[in-house]
Design an enzyme around this catalytic site. Structure first.
Site, short mmCIF file in Angstrom:
data_model
loop_
_atom_site.label_atom_id
_atom_site.label_comp_id
_atom_site.label_asym_id
_atom_site.label_seq_id
_atom_site.Cartn_x
_atom_site.Cartn_y
_atom_site.Cartn_z
N ASP A 138 0.85 -1.20 0.00
CA ASP A 138 0.00 0.00 0.00
C ASP A 138 0.89 1.25 0.00
O ASP A 138 1.80 1.37 0.83
CB ASP A 138 -0.87 -0.06 1.27
CG ASP A 138 -1.93 1.02 1.33
OD1 ASP A 138 -2.40 1.44 0.25
OD2 ASP A 138 -2.31 1.42 2.45
N HIS A 139 0.66 2.16 -0.92
CA HIS A 139 1.41 3.43 -1.00
C HIS A 139 2.93 3.25 -0.98
O HIS A 139 3.62 3.83 -0.13
CB HIS A 139 1.01 4.39 0.14
CG HIS A 139 -0.39 4.88 0.04
ND1 HIS A 139 -0.80 5.82 -0.88
CD2 HIS A 139 -1.51 4.51 0.71
CE1 HIS A 139 -2.09 6.04 -0.75
NE2 HIS A 139 -2.56 5.24 0.21
N ASP A 147 -8.49 0.98 6.36
CA ASP A 147 -7.53 0.82 7.45
C ASP A 147 -8.11 1.39 8.75
O ASP A 147 -8.19 0.70 9.78
CB ASP A 147 -6.21 1.52 7.10
CG ASP A 147 -5.13 1.26 8.13
OD1 ASP A 147 -5.36 0.47 9.06
OD2 ASP A 147 -4.04 1.85 8.04
N THR A 148 -8.55 2.65 8.69
CA THR A 148 -9.01 3.34 9.91
C THR A 148 -10.10 2.57 10.65
O THR A 148 -10.06 2.46 11.88
CB THR A 148 -9.47 4.77 9.55
OG1 THR A 148 -8.34 5.45 8.98
CG2 THR A 148 -9.96 5.54 10.75
N GLY A 197 -8.96 5.90 1.40
CA GLY A 197 -9.60 6.74 2.42
C GLY A 197 -11.08 6.46 2.54
O GLY A 197 -11.90 7.37 2.70
N SER A 218 -12.76 4.59 4.84
CA SER A 218 -13.34 4.20 6.14
C SER A 218 -14.51 5.06 6.59
O SER A 218 -15.49 4.54 7.10
CB SER A 218 -12.25 4.23 7.23
OG SER A 218 -11.45 3.08 7.15
O1 G3H Z 1 -2.94 4.97 3.48
C1 G3H Z 1 -2.69 4.96 4.68
C2 G3H Z 1 -2.89 3.72 5.44
O2 G3H Z 1 -3.92 3.92 6.38
C3 G3H Z 1 -1.61 3.26 6.07
O3 G3H Z 1 -1.26 4.02 7.18
O4 G3H Z 1 1.18 4.44 6.89
O5 G3H Z 1 0.08 4.57 9.14
O6 G3H Z 1 0.42 2.36 8.02
P1 G3H Z 1 0.19 3.85 7.85
P1 13P Z 2 -8.78 4.85 5.61
O1 13P Z 2 -7.86 5.68 6.46
O2 13P Z 2 -10.00 5.61 5.26
O3 13P Z 2 -9.08 3.54 6.21
O4 13P Z 2 -8.00 4.58 4.21
C1 13P Z 2 -7.09 3.53 4.09
C2 13P Z 2 -6.32 3.59 2.82
O5 13P Z 2 -6.66 4.28 1.88
C3 13P Z 2 -5.10 2.77 2.73
O6 13P Z 2 -4.42 2.97 1.55
ZN ZN Z 3 -4.49 4.98 0.84
#
Ligand code: G3H
Ligand code: 13P
Ligand code: ZN
Length: 284
Positions: free
Chosen positions: A82-83, A232-233, A209, A211
């Site tokens: 992810d990212h 994730d959130t 994003g 959540s």
């Molecule tokens: O895109 C963001 C995700 O919620 C990952 O968050 O970098 O704190 O693991 P994190």
């Molecule tokens: P949330 O913070 O809305 O859960 O988004 C997660 C996300 O986009 C992870 O790449």
């Molecule tokens: Zn993301």
């Protein structure tokens, strides 16, 4: 089952009009909860690890745990970065056995984003690893920007068409009003923009994003071409919320299993709920 590429899951979702949930995996309990929820809903599932999660848990631990979880289930499981903003990190994940990576060059100038995405694709294509790219900037809810400033960061449909033409990337994360983290209110999504983008690019669209986005808006986004929804959130809220409740109820508890076990169950419940909203239940 061996890990499956994300593209395989998304193309099926794209054809049938549902989305696959991509859930952030930070520790063993969350990984177990994601697979348990997918099994109970008979759904394909994407587990994703951010660079922060990899730093926290260790790359080999994340890959090892997800491979064990995937190997013990009959539902399709993908492991996705992810990212990934760092090219070397993307390569390490591929070597470690991830079946999919996101190269996030959204903060770079367009041509540089295209060039590095193409470098990643050149490596991933021959070995069957899926690639997601990002165009537009998905901020955090904590970013103190006005609506007009936020709109300036949204994905431009013509730029999306150009980006996909120049890369042939398999899925695209776009900015249409969502943000990472906990929202203050109900976010307003730019569905017109999503529709325009989907008309021009055709490939599976990824919603980050997600959540704090209402079920109704998520369903609408899926009907307009979103095939991967990132969460994730909501997992953090469920996991830590349950642990906090247990600790408050029994401040003298010292057995971590008595806190982590219920937290894991709370994550199973929220993921099952999301899977049903995304329409992937029964699609395994
Ligand atoms: O895109 C963001 C995700 O919620 C990952 O968050 O970098 O704190 O693991 P994190
Ligand atoms: P949330 O913070 O809305 O859960 O988004 C997660 C996300 O986009 C992870 O790449
Ligand atoms: Zn993301």
């Amino acid at each position: 089952m061996a890990l499956v590429p994300v593209t395989e899951l998304l193309l099926h979702a794209n054809r049938e009009g549902y989305a696959v949930g991509a859930f952030n995996a930070n520790n063993m309990e969350i990984i177990q909860a994601i697979v348990e929820a997918a099994e109970k809903e008979n759904s394909p599932v994407i587990m994703q690890a951010s660079q922060g999660a990899i730093k926290y848990a260790g790359l080999e631990f994340i890959t090892g745990m997800v491979k064990i979880a995937a190997g013990a289930t009959r539902v399709p499981v993908a492991l996705h970065l992810d990212h990934g903003t760092d090219f070397d990190q993307v390569m390490k994940c591929i070597r470690s056995g991830f079946s999919s990576v996101m190269y996030d060059g959204s903060k770079l100038p367009l041509e540089q984003n295209i060039a590095i995405t193409n470098k990643v694709l050149e490596i991933c294509r021959p070995i069957g690893v899926s690639v997601e790219a990002e165009l537009g900037k998905i901020g955090g809810t904590e970013d103190d920007v006005h609506v007009s400033e936020r709109e300036a960061m949204y994905t431009d449909p013509e730029e999306a068409r150009y980006f996909v033409e120049k890369t042939g990337v398999e899925s695209l994360a776009i900015a249409i009003g969502t943000a990472h983290g906990q929202y203050q209110g109900d976010p307003k999504l730019d569905f017109e923009r999503l529709k325009k983008i989907k008309d021009l690019v055709k490939i599976p669209i990824v919603l980050h994003g997600s959540s704090g986005v209402s079920d109704e808006s998520v369903r609408k986004a899926i009907s307009l071409g979103v095939c991967k929804v990132n969460i994730d959130t909501n997992i953090r809220e469920a996991f830590v919320g349950e642990m906090r409740r247990r600790m408050e109820e029994n401040p003298h508890e010292i057995d971590p299993r008595k806190l982590l076990g219920p937290a894991r169950e709370a994550v199973v419940a929220i993921i099952r709920d999301k899977i049903r909203v995304f329409g992937s239940a029964g699609k395994a």
